[in-house]
Enzyme design. Structure first.
Site, PDB file in Angstrom:
ATOM      1  N   ASN A  10      -3.395  11.447  41.173  1.00 26.37           N
ATOM      2  CA  ASN A  10      -1.661  10.566  40.592  1.00 26.37           C
ATOM      3  C   ASN A  10      -0.858  10.361  42.309  1.00 26.37           C
ATOM      4  OD1 ASN A  10       0.026   9.107  40.832  1.00 26.37           O
ATOM      5  ND2 ASN A  10       0.866  10.384  39.318  1.00 26.37           N
ATOM      6  N   TRP A  11      -1.289   9.281  43.817  1.00 25.83           N
ATOM      7  CA  TRP A  11      -0.648  10.011  44.611  1.00 25.83           C
ATOM      8  C   TRP A  11       1.067   9.898  44.604  1.00 25.83           C
ATOM      9  CZ3 TRP A  11      -3.904   8.027  49.401  1.00 25.83           C
ATOM     10  CH2 TRP A  11      -5.235   8.922  49.054  1.00 25.83           C
ATOM     11  N   LYS A  12       1.628   9.225  44.063  1.00 24.22           N
ATOM     12  CA  LYS A  12       3.376   9.164  43.658  1.00 24.22           C
ATOM     13  C   LYS A  12       3.241   8.187  45.417  1.00 24.22           C
ATOM     14  CE  LYS A  12       3.240  13.134  41.281  1.00 24.22           C
ATOM     15  NZ  LYS A  12       4.442  13.868  40.392  1.00 24.22           N
ATOM     16  N   HIS A  92       4.004   7.046  32.760  1.00 24.43           N
ATOM     17  CA  HIS A  92       3.822   8.107  33.778  1.00 24.43           C
ATOM     18  C   HIS A  92       5.523   8.891  33.147  1.00 24.43           C
ATOM     19  CE1 HIS A  92       4.593  11.599  36.660  1.00 24.43           C
ATOM     20  NE2 HIS A  92       3.134  11.285  36.558  1.00 24.43           N
ATOM     21  N   GLU A  94       7.745  10.307  34.629  1.00 23.33           N
ATOM     22  CA  GLU A  94       8.888   9.783  36.248  1.00 23.33           C
ATOM     23  C   GLU A  94       9.438   7.883  35.822  1.00 23.33           C
ATOM     24  OE1 GLU A  94       6.368  10.187  39.403  1.00 23.33           O
ATOM     25  OE2 GLU A  94       6.411  13.294  39.041  1.00 23.33           O
ATOM     26  N   GLU A 164       0.405  15.213  29.595  1.00 25.33           N
ATOM     27  CA  GLU A 164       1.458  15.888  30.785  1.00 25.33           C
ATOM     28  C   GLU A 164       2.999  16.376  29.937  1.00 25.33           C
ATOM     29  OE1 GLU A 164       0.059  14.465  35.134  1.00 25.33           O
ATOM     30  OE2 GLU A 164       1.700  12.901  33.915  1.00 25.33           O
ATOM     31  N   GLY A 170       5.172  18.832  39.162  1.00 23.69           N
ATOM     32  CA  GLY A 170       4.914  19.340  40.270  1.00 23.69           C
ATOM     33  C   GLY A 170       6.129  20.827  40.645  1.00 23.69           C
ATOM     34  N   SER A 202       0.655  20.055  37.797  1.00 21.59           N
ATOM     35  CA  SER A 202       0.398  21.237  38.435  1.00 21.59           C
ATOM     36  C   SER A 202      -1.375  22.107  38.560  1.00 21.59           C
ATOM     37  CB  SER A 202       1.789  22.683  37.773  1.00 21.59           C
ATOM     38  OG  SER A 202       2.742  22.032  38.805  1.00 21.59           O
ATOM     39  N   GLY A 223      -1.452  15.789  40.457  1.00 24.31           N
ATOM     40  CA  GLY A 223      -0.215  15.053  41.668  1.00 24.31           C
ATOM     41  C   GLY A 223      -0.259  15.653  43.083  1.00 24.31           C
ATOM     42  N   GLY A 224       0.412  16.373  43.785  1.00 23.66           N
ATOM     43  CA  GLY A 224       0.757  17.175  44.554  1.00 23.66           C
ATOM     44  C   GLY A 224      -0.724  17.558  44.874  1.00 23.66           C
TER      45      GLY A 224
END
Ligand code: PEP
Length: 243
Positions: A10-12, A92, A94, A164, A170, A202, A223-224
């Site tokens: 997930n590149w956001k 998500h 966010e 999640e 993150g 993470s 993500g990251g």
């Protein structure tokens, strides 16, 4: 039951078209019958990603729940389908936190994705205060039931869940493999055995093996660590090694 792993990035709101081209210049997904790689990129990078994806599936990070119409700035399921997208992240944390997405909205988005043959990745998870209060099963159970309770049997089978824990997204703090397994087993008890449940929070090249080895962890939403070709590839390779 052996469910194929799904290793999803997930590149956001990261990596526009030029960075996407550069990423795929350095990344190739292996073809493996039991390990699928997927990258969910920003809308504006979909074209570049789809052109260079090879064996990697390409997904979006959101969609609107209506078919079309006066919804300035939104993207519909049929637009994503037309582009060749296969998956879409829905709900998500966010989006729930910053954009007010409720379970009712999330359900409408999941339904709309399914109507268009897109695989929704339904995100669920508790916040830190809920975990500290021991309320994680109540919270996550309610999030899962709000959507799965309103889907047909076929729709349930076509949906992926990502557990999640919000406190692990993150933050560099990961759920322990035991915590992840306990929640995945809990979710598993409420959904058909074929439904894949990904862990997100993470996940990285160093902890992927311990998490992916858990019997009810069927992949990751990352993500990251999905932003760099070599780290993402190394998580995909870990999944392949486990098969
Ligand atoms: C995510 O974006 O869903 C996520 C889990 O992010 P990170 O891996 O950076 O914690």
């Amino acid at each position: 039951m052996r469910r194929p792993y799904l290793i999803a990035g997930n590149w956001k709101m990261n990596q526009g078209p030029a960075q996407t081209e550069a990423f795929f210049g350095a990344f190739s997904a292996p073809s493996h019958p039991e390990v699928e790689a997927l990258l969910c990129v920003p809308f504006v990078s979909l074209q570049q990603a789809l052109a260079k994806a090879g064996a990697c599936r390409i997904g979006a990070q959101n969609l609107h729940f209506e078919e079309n119409g006066a919804y300035t700035g939104e993207i519909s399921a049929s637009m994503l389908q037309e582009m060749g997208v296969t998956h879409v992240i829905v709900g998500h944390s966010e989006r729930r936190q910053y954009f007010g997405e409720t379970d009712a909205i999330v359900l409408r988005k999941v339904k709309k994705a399914l109507e268009h043959g897109l695989t929704p990745i339904l995100c669920v998870g508790e916040v830190l205060a809920e975990r500290k209060a021991g309320a994680q099963e109540r919270v996550v159970g309610a999030q899962v039931d709000a959507v799965f309770g309103a889907l047909s049997a076929a729709e349930r089978m076509a949906t992926v869940i990502a557990y999640e824990p919000v406190w692990a997204i993150g933050t560099g703090e990961t759920a322990t493999p035991e915590q992840a397994q306990a929640m995945h087993a809990f979710i598993r008890s409420r959904v058909p055995a074929e439904v894949r449940i990904l862990y997100g929070g993470s996940m990285n090249a160093a902890n992927a093996e311990a998490l992916l080895s858990q019997p009810d962890v069927d992949g990751g939403l990352i993500g990251g660590a999905s932003l760099k070709p070599d780290t993402f590839r190394s998580i995909v390779d870990t999944a392949i090694r486990l098969r």
